[in-house]
Design a protein around this motif. Sequence first.
Motif, PDB file in Angstrom:
ATOM      1  N   TYR A  88      -7.284  25.385   4.252  1.00 22.28           N
ATOM      2  CA  TYR A  88      -8.129  24.219   3.999  1.00 22.28           C
ATOM      3  C   TYR A  88      -7.487  22.969   4.603  1.00 22.28           C
ATOM      4  CZ  TYR A  88     -11.028  26.694   0.583  1.00 22.28           C
ATOM      5  OH  TYR A  88     -11.906  27.554  -0.032  1.00 22.28           O
ATOM      6  N   LEU A  89      -8.262  22.223   5.378  1.00 20.39           N
ATOM      7  CA  LEU A  89      -7.868  20.873   5.757  1.00 20.39           C
ATOM      8  C   LEU A  89      -8.317  19.912   4.661  1.00 20.39           C
ATOM      9  CD1 LEU A  89      -6.824  18.797   7.846  1.00 20.39           C
ATOM     10  CD2 LEU A  89      -9.130  18.733   8.789  1.00 20.39           C
ATOM     11  N   SER A  90      -9.505  20.169   4.132  1.00 23.94           N
ATOM     12  CA  SER A  90     -10.043  19.429   2.996  1.00 23.94           C
ATOM     13  C   SER A  90     -10.598  20.452   2.018  1.00 23.94           C
ATOM     14  CB  SER A  90     -11.142  18.466   3.448  1.00 23.94           C
ATOM     15  OG  SER A  90     -11.742  17.829   2.353  1.00 23.94           O
TER      16      SER A  90
ATOM     17  N   ALA B 154      -3.844  -4.431   6.908  1.00 27.16           N
ATOM     18  CA  ALA B 154      -3.007  -4.192   5.728  1.00 27.16           C
ATOM     19  C   ALA B 154      -3.516  -2.983   4.962  1.00 27.16           C
ATOM     20  CB  ALA B 154      -3.015  -5.422   4.831  1.00 27.16           C
ATOM     21  N   ALA B 155      -2.585  -2.282   4.335  1.00 28.20           N
ATOM     22  CA  ALA B 155      -2.950  -1.127   3.531  1.00 28.20           C
ATOM     23  C   ALA B 155      -3.708  -1.581   2.290  1.00 28.20           C
ATOM     24  CB  ALA B 155      -1.696  -0.347   3.142  1.00 28.20           C
ATOM     25  N   PHE B 156      -4.569  -0.689   1.800  1.00 29.33           N
ATOM     26  CA  PHE B 156      -5.362  -1.016   0.622  1.00 29.33           C
ATOM     27  C   PHE B 156      -4.446  -1.191  -0.574  1.00 29.33           C
ATOM     28  CE2 PHE B 156      -7.682   0.080  -3.206  1.00 29.33           C
ATOM     29  CZ  PHE B 156      -8.856  -0.637  -3.044  1.00 29.33           C
ATOM     30  N   GLY B 157      -4.599  -2.303  -1.278  1.00 22.29           N
ATOM     31  CA  GLY B 157      -3.776  -2.556  -2.457  1.00 22.29           C
ATOM     32  C   GLY B 157      -3.848  -4.010  -2.871  1.00 22.29           C
ATOM     33  N   SER B 158      -3.048  -4.369  -3.849  1.00 19.75           N
ATOM     34  CA  SER B 158      -3.044  -5.731  -4.366  1.00 19.75           C
ATOM     35  C   SER B 158      -2.638  -6.710  -3.278  1.00 19.75           C
ATOM     36  CB  SER B 158      -2.066  -5.836  -5.547  1.00 19.75           C
ATOM     37  OG  SER B 158      -1.926  -7.179  -5.952  1.00 19.75           O
ATOM     38  N   VAL B 159      -3.314  -7.864  -3.220  1.00 18.64           N
ATOM     39  CA  VAL B 159      -3.004  -8.873  -2.200  1.00 18.64           C
ATOM     40  C   VAL B 159      -2.140  -9.993  -2.769  1.00 18.64           C
ATOM     41  CG1 VAL B 159      -5.108  -8.426  -0.902  1.00 18.64           C
ATOM     42  CG2 VAL B 159      -5.138 -10.134  -2.704  1.00 18.64           C
ATOM     43  N   GLY B 160      -1.759  -9.871  -4.042  1.00 22.16           N
ATOM     44  CA  GLY B 160      -0.918 -10.905  -4.643  1.00 22.16           C
ATOM     45  C   GLY B 160      -1.672 -12.206  -4.846  1.00 22.16           C
ATOM     46  N   ARG B 161      -0.960 -13.313  -4.646  1.00 18.43           N
ATOM     47  CA  ARG B 161      -1.572 -14.625  -4.894  1.00 18.43           C
ATOM     48  C   ARG B 161      -1.806 -15.409  -3.607  1.00 18.43           C
ATOM     49  NH1 ARG B 161      -1.093 -15.217 -10.340  1.00 18.43           N
ATOM     50  NH2 ARG B 161      -1.787 -17.376 -10.240  1.00 18.43           N
TER      51      ARG B 161
ATOM     52  N   ARG C  31      -8.786   7.388  -0.119  1.00 19.62           N
ATOM     53  CA  ARG C  31      -8.793   6.991   1.288  1.00 19.62           C
ATOM     54  C   ARG C  31      -7.857   7.867   2.121  1.00 19.62           C
ATOM     55  NH1 ARG C  31      -9.759   0.577   2.152  1.00 19.62           N
ATOM     56  NH2 ARG C  31     -11.359   0.283   0.567  1.00 19.62           N
ATOM     57  N   ALA C  32      -6.719   8.239   1.529  1.00 23.89           N
ATOM     58  CA  ALA C  32      -5.779   9.108   2.237  1.00 23.89           C
ATOM     59  C   ALA C  32      -6.404  10.480   2.486  1.00 23.89           C
ATOM     60  CB  ALA C  32      -4.496   9.245   1.430  1.00 23.89           C
ATOM     61  N   GLU C  33      -7.136  10.984   1.491  1.00 25.32           N
ATOM     62  CA  GLU C  33      -7.809  12.284   1.635  1.00 25.32           C
ATOM     63  C   GLU C  33      -8.903  12.213   2.696  1.00 25.32           C
ATOM     64  OE1 GLU C  33      -8.510  16.314   0.749  1.00 25.32           O
ATOM     65  OE2 GLU C  33      -6.883  14.969   0.126  1.00 25.32           O
ATOM     66  N   LYS C  34      -9.618  11.104   2.708  1.00 25.48           N
ATOM     67  CA  LYS C  34     -10.685  10.927   3.693  1.00 25.48           C
ATOM     68  C   LYS C  34     -10.112  10.842   5.096  1.00 25.48           C
ATOM     69  CE  LYS C  34     -14.606   7.901   4.784  1.00 25.48           C
ATOM     70  NZ  LYS C  34     -15.324   6.664   4.411  1.00 25.48           N
ATOM     71  N   LYS C  35      -8.997  10.122   5.238  1.00 27.55           N
ATOM     72  CA  LYS C  35      -8.361   9.992   6.551  1.00 27.55           C
ATOM     73  C   LYS C  35      -7.820  11.333   7.021  1.00 27.55           C
ATOM     74  CE  LYS C  35      -4.791   7.367   8.985  1.00 27.55           C
ATOM     75  NZ  LYS C  35      -3.704   6.348   8.853  1.00 27.55           N
ATOM     76  N   LYS C  36      -7.274  12.087   6.082  1.00 26.53           N
ATOM     77  CA  LYS C  36      -6.732  13.397   6.422  1.00 26.53           C
ATOM     78  C   LYS C  36      -7.833  14.355   6.845  1.00 26.53           C
ATOM     79  CE  LYS C  36      -3.972  17.142   4.426  1.00 26.53           C
ATOM     80  NZ  LYS C  36      -3.300  17.628   3.209  1.00 26.53           N
ATOM     81  N   ALA C  37      -8.985  14.237   6.187  1.00 24.95           N
ATOM     82  CA  ALA C  37     -10.090  15.144   6.479  1.00 24.95           C
ATOM     83  C   ALA C  37     -10.820  14.798   7.769  1.00 24.95           C
ATOM     84  CB  ALA C  37     -11.090  15.135   5.324  1.00 24.95           C
TER      85      ALA C  37
END
Length: 272
Positions: free
Chosen positions: A220-222, A74-81, A144-150
Amino acid sequence: MTTFCVMKLLCQAIRNENRYTKRFVGTLLTQTSQKRVFSPFWMVVPDPRKSSVFGLTQPFCTAEKSHREPKTKAAFGSVGRRIPYRILHVINQDGESLGNMHRAEALKLMDQHDLKLVLLRENAEPPVYRLMTGQQIHEEQLRRAEKKKASPKTGMVQKELSFSSAIAKNDLETKTKQIVQWIEKKYHVKVTIRQAKDSNTDMFVLFDQILETVSEKATYLSKPKVTREGVSTCILRHMSDKELKAQKMEKEKNSTVKKDENEDLKSSELHQ
């Protein structure tokens, strides 16, 4: 009379045999269908019109295979209840550990402080969750998106180059030539600059100088960023054909505009 009795008994025997055979075959097929797998076997089926009929059934299987879809991360974010774990290790929004607690208590804290509960480490014992604000979640998703892109793609070669901010001009030119060679081979190049003691040289200015030298082919890639105190890095990549074409068109456009401005300037000077 005797012949008639014998014929009657013979017919009765044939009928009984047919009935018992059908019952046996029906039971066998029912039991086999429950297993849902049929094995090859010889079957003799008596027929009143023929002495015997032999048949060979081919093996086949009606078993339904359960195709489980692989569990996607699952993508990083709220997991709800909906939390499948009874006991959680909870971290508050400031990064401080609140210890292990029941999920009901964690949800209560979430509601009281109007926060989101986010899964950090599922494989830990117990799993680690953190209470976060919506802004914190958004910033972490961007990070995390920047890290994955880099991160270099599979099969992509990444070269690394490291030097001090006090590097001499000739040495910097040598390093830049090496970067150009790697860029031409379409490698990713990670450049790390360390801030030298008693040096006032801005590391980000050095990054811009390097990029300006390879700007015809690289970008620049990063973008340059501080990874730790006194150390900054960036990652350069070769531009795609589409980017090179757009860059060429932009230069031609700027050249045309500059030419028109010069002509207008000359024209105004003549009128004066």
